[in-house]
Design a protein around this motif. Structure first.
Motif, PDB file in Angstrom:
ATOM      1  N   SER A   2      40.082  27.907  34.798  1.00  0.00           N
ATOM      2  CA  SER A   2      41.235  27.719  33.923  1.00  0.00           C
ATOM      3  C   SER A   2      40.948  26.600  32.942  1.00  0.00           C
ATOM      4  CB  SER A   2      42.470  27.407  34.762  1.00  0.00           C
ATOM      5  OG  SER A   2      42.316  26.127  35.341  1.00  0.00           O
ATOM      6  N   ARG A   3      41.709  26.627  31.845  1.00  0.00           N
ATOM      7  CA  ARG A   3      41.461  25.617  30.804  1.00  0.00           C
ATOM      8  C   ARG A   3      41.680  24.200  31.282  1.00  0.00           C
ATOM      9  NH1 ARG A   3      43.849  25.611  25.033  1.00  0.00           N
ATOM     10  NH2 ARG A   3      42.655  23.728  24.751  1.00  0.00           N
ATOM     11  N   GLY A   6      38.770  23.165  33.277  1.00  0.00           N
ATOM     12  CA  GLY A   6      37.608  23.036  32.408  1.00  0.00           C
ATOM     13  C   GLY A   6      37.670  21.764  31.601  1.00  0.00           C
ATOM     14  N   GLN A   7      38.858  21.479  31.063  1.00  0.00           N
ATOM     15  CA  GLN A   7      39.025  20.263  30.285  1.00  0.00           C
ATOM     16  C   GLN A   7      38.785  19.037  31.159  1.00  0.00           C
ATOM     17  OE1 GLN A   7      39.492  20.531  27.040  1.00  0.00           O
ATOM     18  NE2 GLN A   7      39.788  18.389  26.524  1.00  0.00           N
ATOM     19  N   GLY A  37      32.460  26.376  24.119  1.00  0.00           N
ATOM     20  CA  GLY A  37      33.877  26.046  23.987  1.00  0.00           C
ATOM     21  C   GLY A  37      34.226  25.608  22.579  1.00  0.00           C
ATOM     22  N   ARG A  38      35.461  25.123  22.486  1.00  0.00           N
ATOM     23  CA  ARG A  38      35.968  24.754  21.174  1.00  0.00           C
ATOM     24  C   ARG A  38      35.700  23.280  20.912  1.00  0.00           C
ATOM     25  NH1 ARG A  38      42.075  26.707  21.176  1.00  0.00           N
ATOM     26  NH2 ARG A  38      42.065  25.343  22.988  1.00  0.00           N
ATOM     27  N   ASP A  41      38.377  20.803  21.938  1.00  0.00           N
ATOM     28  CA  ASP A  41      38.427  20.428  23.351  1.00  0.00           C
ATOM     29  C   ASP A  41      37.440  19.291  23.636  1.00  0.00           C
ATOM     30  OD1 ASP A  41      38.898  23.850  24.487  1.00  0.00           O
ATOM     31  OD2 ASP A  41      40.323  22.320  23.818  1.00  0.00           O
TER      32      ASP A  41
END
Lengths: 106, 827
Positions: A2-3, A6-7, A37-38, A41
């Motif tokens: 999940s984000r 991950g973050q 990823g972005r 982030d």
């Protein structure tokens, strides 16, 4: 993954990388993240990581008075001196990640 | 959007990553600087001492325990003296590493290599004094078996051990800002410190002010205005009178300009700073010390106090420490970062401190050379002698050569090219000496007699060493080499270098130094005044002595109190009273009354008179009248000494309060006539009154109405304590202090000098001591010990110094860190 997880891992990676390699570590982790990823982030993670490290440093001593002295050298108020630190990390991470992200998106 | 984003990412990365690899203009490399772990922020963590720690230190003979107390003072418990100095070096490096390097470079003339080409001229100036060369020679001559040599080497090893183990987070802020790394410490650098102290304390040559005055108003006037002997005698060596002796001889009238003196002056050294004087804002360098014998103390124990007045910096010039080697050494006080041992302090039996004697220990010689542009020989007794030549290369931080000079030396010392030829100078600061040995031996003395005996061999700069012991003895000697000169023995002139008869013929025997031990009057005082009354000892020791007012005040306070206490001694450090005010204020007031009564007053004078009569004569921070007096004292020289104002200048080239006193004693002296007022012949009262009125105008213009708050002394006459670099945010500026010109705690307006250490010691059954300095133990601006002592110092308070005999004696609640240093095998 999940984000949020991950973050969170990204932030931890930034912290570890800072200990191991300083600002280089932030750039390298951010660049690696940029493959998958972005960039935003990576920037956020770097900001949080360095802010957390500053807070950890503050637990060891009087950070704010020192920030006032340090800021005075560069004609910055102490809040700006504190803020510029995680901001630097965020911008550095964004630049590294965005460069790789842009290439990936081709 | 994509290309824009790519360009933006590249630009951001270039700026921040690029700015982290290379400096952007004056900014430090961003990433390394801002890194919260090992960047500048790491100094917050580095400032903290661990509660406990073990440190491997090469070269130790045995374990050393260091307890750092809550004042930041390390108490070093070692099994050998050398181990103590080794650890002293380590811990001093931990707290003052940048200061160590800066002081070394300031002496060796290599500041430009660290700070940039703008320091080239400063480097040239100091290399021209040959301080580092002399220190290197001294080091080369040291007996390698002496404790001084071995201590210096051990200390250096400690410093370098810290440097070698330096973690990124420990790098001092200054190095980060400069983008530099520390250079290794060499043992010879310890001697650079004393050389630098010599430059600070022993550089002025009285020949220059004397010649400058003579060039304008002739020899007779110069002899009176820049005298060998002070007209106010309050000597260090008691002369049988506690009250000052006044020798106010009439001033000869101003004479004709002396062109020969002007020529000789142009041949002079021109490195003298203006002598500290009550009219000088900036320079308040000098010192006080005083001691009281048991019969005049309440507790029946000898008391000693001292406060060396030096440049005030952050970090401080001093670092407090306590060194213990059981059965051998137990000494506490202040150290000079870079040198082993304690310079000013005490052990269990003896306390000591120093003031500057200011003896005349430098002479200038006009040299006759073979080639005015590139001399290689100089003439002495009709024989050409070769000069020693030495190439001096100056570099910038990148190692690029900025300049190459050739230094020249005669047998007397360094040479210098002046406007009208070449000169050389001989200076006792450059003579062979072994201060380190002396200080280390003296720290073990058990009696005042023994301490004085050890310090007989002291060379330079001349110092008034004051000592007291537990047996109740107090003593002082103005020690150091005093050259014996040919002819009348005076040194306040430029000598003819073409004859060897100009050279020094020897040094004054120690037995003729100013000296006192167990004086009948029961106290001793030195405050840079002329050390011995010429009526008792006419040996030439110097000329143009500093003003006696601090000495007069301290003597008066001690004479008035036959039951001295440590508290009273401590209060004396910041006593707001002034013998200078007591001397000069009545003259102003009488003059104003006289002029007013004669109808020559006016509203301004009347108002000034009223305001000054309201003044209690004290320099307290809240006082709103002291500034008026100070401005009047500044207006007075411009009117009185108009003959000493060169064409195109605004201020007299020389002014001293004792010379003013000579003029005050003669109301009809021609000096009072201001030649710039052709139609008027002024007298004393007219000039004093005009000075008062002008002072009021200046005060109102600068500070507003008298009681509106703008005249508040603490606000208008603060002290500035600058960081070494100097960066305002790392400095303590506009510190309000009690004291003013020539009070016991002298202060200049935004002055940069003052009491760099204040100490009181009572030698009873157990030694008790109190002290402080304006700064903090740490040179790390992130440390709570960076500038923490300044408020205490400014308010005149002293800390109780902790003196544990053993590590176990230091109370746990007063212990911030316990470090154990263990021997480490050299790799």
């Amino acid at each position: 993954m999940s984000r949020p997880w991950g973050q969170g891992l990204l932030i931890l990676a930034m912290v570890a990388a800072t200990f191991l390699a300083g600002w280089w570590g932030v750039a390298l982790v951010a660049a690696a993240w940029g493959w998958r990823g972005r960039a935003r982030d990576a920037a956020l993670a770097a900001f949080v990581a360095w802010a957390a490290l500053l807070a950890w440093t503050a637990s060891a001593g009087a950070l704010l008075p020192f920030a006032a002295r340090l800021g005075g050298i560069f004609s910055l108020p102490r809040w700006a001196m504190v803020a510029v630190t995680p901001l630097f990390a965020a911008l550095l991470a964004w630049g590294a990640a965005a460069l790789l992200e842009s290439r990936k998106k081709g | 959007m994509k290309p824009l984003r790519l360009v933006a990412a590249f630009a951001v990365l270039l700026l921040f990553a690029g700015g982290s690899v290379r400096r952007l203009g004056p900014l430090p490399r961003l990433g390394p600087f801002l890194d919260p772990v090992s960047g500048a922020w790491g100094l917050v963590r580095a400032a903290r001492y661990p509660a406990t720690a073990s440190v491997d230190l090469p070269g130790l003979a045995g374990p050393v325990q260091v307890l750092v107390d809550d004042r930041g003072v390390p108490h070093i418990f070692a099994s050998t003296e050398l181990d103590a100095y080794r650890v002293q070096g380590w811990i001093t490096a931990r707290e003052r590493l940048f200061q160590l390097e800066l002081t070394t470079r300031a002496t060796s003339g290599t500041l430009a290599e660290l700070l940039g080409p703008q320091l080239l001229e400063a480097d040239r100036e100091v290399r021209g004094l040959a301080l580092a060369r002399a220190a290197d020679r001294k080091f080369a001559r040291l007996d390698t078996s002496s404790i001084g040599y071995r201590a210096i080497v051990a200390y250096a090893e400690g410093v370098n051990a810290w440097i070698d183990a330096l973690k990124p987070g420990d790098l001092p802020l200054e190095y980060r800002l400069l983008g530099r790394k520390p250079t290794r410490w060499e043992p010879r650098h310890s001697l650079y410190l004393f050389a630098q102290m010599g430059r600070t304390l022993a550089l002025p040559d009285p020949a220059e002010p004397h010649l400058a005055v003579q060039a304008l108003v002739g020899a007779a006037a110069a002899d009176a205005l820049v005298p060998v002997n002070s007209p106010v005698q309050q000597p260090i060596q008691p002369n049988g009178s506690v009250a000052p002796r006044y020798a106010l001889t009439p001033l000869p009238p101003p004479g004709l300009p002396d062109s020969a003196a002007a020529l000789v002056l142009s041949q002079g050294l021109k490195v003298s700073r203006s002598r500290p004087d009550d009219g000088d804002d900036e320079v308040v360098v000098g010192s006080n010390n005083w001691a009281v014998a048991p019969a005049r103390t309440k507790a029946g124990h000898a008391l000693l106090a001292g406060d060396p007045h030096l440049q005030l910096t952050l970090p401080s010039i001093w670092y407090e420490a306590h060194l213990v080697v059981a059965g051998e050494l137990d000494v506490a006080g202040v150290t000079l970062p870079g040198s082993p041992g304690v310079v000013i302090g005490f052990n269990r039996d003896v306390a000591w401190t120093f003031t500057n004697t200011g003896g005349d220990v430098l002479d200038v010689y006009r040299e006759t050379v073979d080639n005015p542009e590139h001399p290689t020989q100089h003439l002495v007794d009709s024989t050409w002698r070769p000069l020693e030549l030495r190439e001096e290369i100056y570099r910038d931080p990148a190692g690029r050569v900025l300049a190459i000079d050739t230094m020249r030396f005669t047998h007397r010392g360094p040479m210098r090219k002046t406007a009208s030829g070449w000169v050389s100078f001989r200076w006792t600061v450059l003579e062979p000496s072994h201060e380190t040995d002396l200080f280390l031996h003296a720290a073990r003395a058990t009696t005042a007699d023994e301490w004085l005996e050890i310090m007989r061999a002291y060379v330079a700069p001349t110092q008034n060493g004051l000592v007291s012991d537990r047996r109740g003895s107090i003593g002082i000697r103005s020690a150091g080499w005093y050259p014996i000169r040919p002819g009348d023995g005076r040194g306040d002139r430029v000598f003819d270098g073409s004859t060897s008869t100009s050279d020094w013929t020897g040094m004054l025997p120690v037995e003729r130094y100013p000296f006192a031990l167990r004086p009948a009057q029961g106290f001793l005082v030195s405050a840079n005044q002329q050390p011995v009354d010429p009526a008792h000892n006419a040996a030439y020791l110097g000329a143009d002595w500093p003003s006696p007012w601090r000495a007069v005040r301290i003597n008066a306070l001690l004479a008035a109190d036959s039951a001295m206490t440590p508290d009273a001694m401590a209060r004396m450090h910041t006593d707001p009273g002034s013998a200078r005010v007591e001397t000069f204020l009545p003259w102003f007031i009488r003059a104003a009354h006289s002029e007013t009564a004669a109808g020559r007053g006016g509203p301004a004078l009347e108002r000034t008179l009223k305001l000054l009569e309201e003044w209690d004569g004290r320099y307290t921070p809240d006082n709103q009248r002291a500034i008026l007096f100070e401005l009047a004292m500044r207006e007075l020289p411009r009117r009185l000494w108009d003959e000493l104002i060169p064409e195109g200048e605004q201020q007299p080239i020389y002014r001293s309060s004792t010379s003013t006193l000579l003029a005050l004693a003669d109301s009809a002296s021609p000096w009072w006539d201001d030649r710039r007022t052709a139609d008027t012949r002024e007298n004393r009262d007219a000039i004093l009154s005009a000075s008062m009125a002008a002072a009021l105008d200046s005060a109102m213009t600068g500070y507003g109405e008298p009681d509106a708050g703008g005249w508040r002394w603490g606000r208008v006459w603060p002290t500035d304590i600058w960081h070494l670099l100097p960066l305002p945010s790392l400095s303590a500026l506009a510190v309000e202090v009690q004291g003013g010109p020539e009070t016991i705690a002298p202060a200049g307006r935004h002055g940069r000098a003052g009491a760099s250490w204040r100490m009181v010691v009572e030698l009873g059954e157990e030694v008790r001591a109190w002290g402080t300095y304006p700064g903090g133990q740490s040179g790390n601006p992130a440390s709570p010990w960076y500038a923490n002592r300044i408020p205490q110092w400014a308010s005149g308070q002293l800390d109780t110094l902790l003196l544990p005999r053993t590590a176990g004696d230091l109370a746990k609640e007063r212990t911030r860190s316990t470090m154990t240093f263990a021997p480490k095998a050299n790799r």
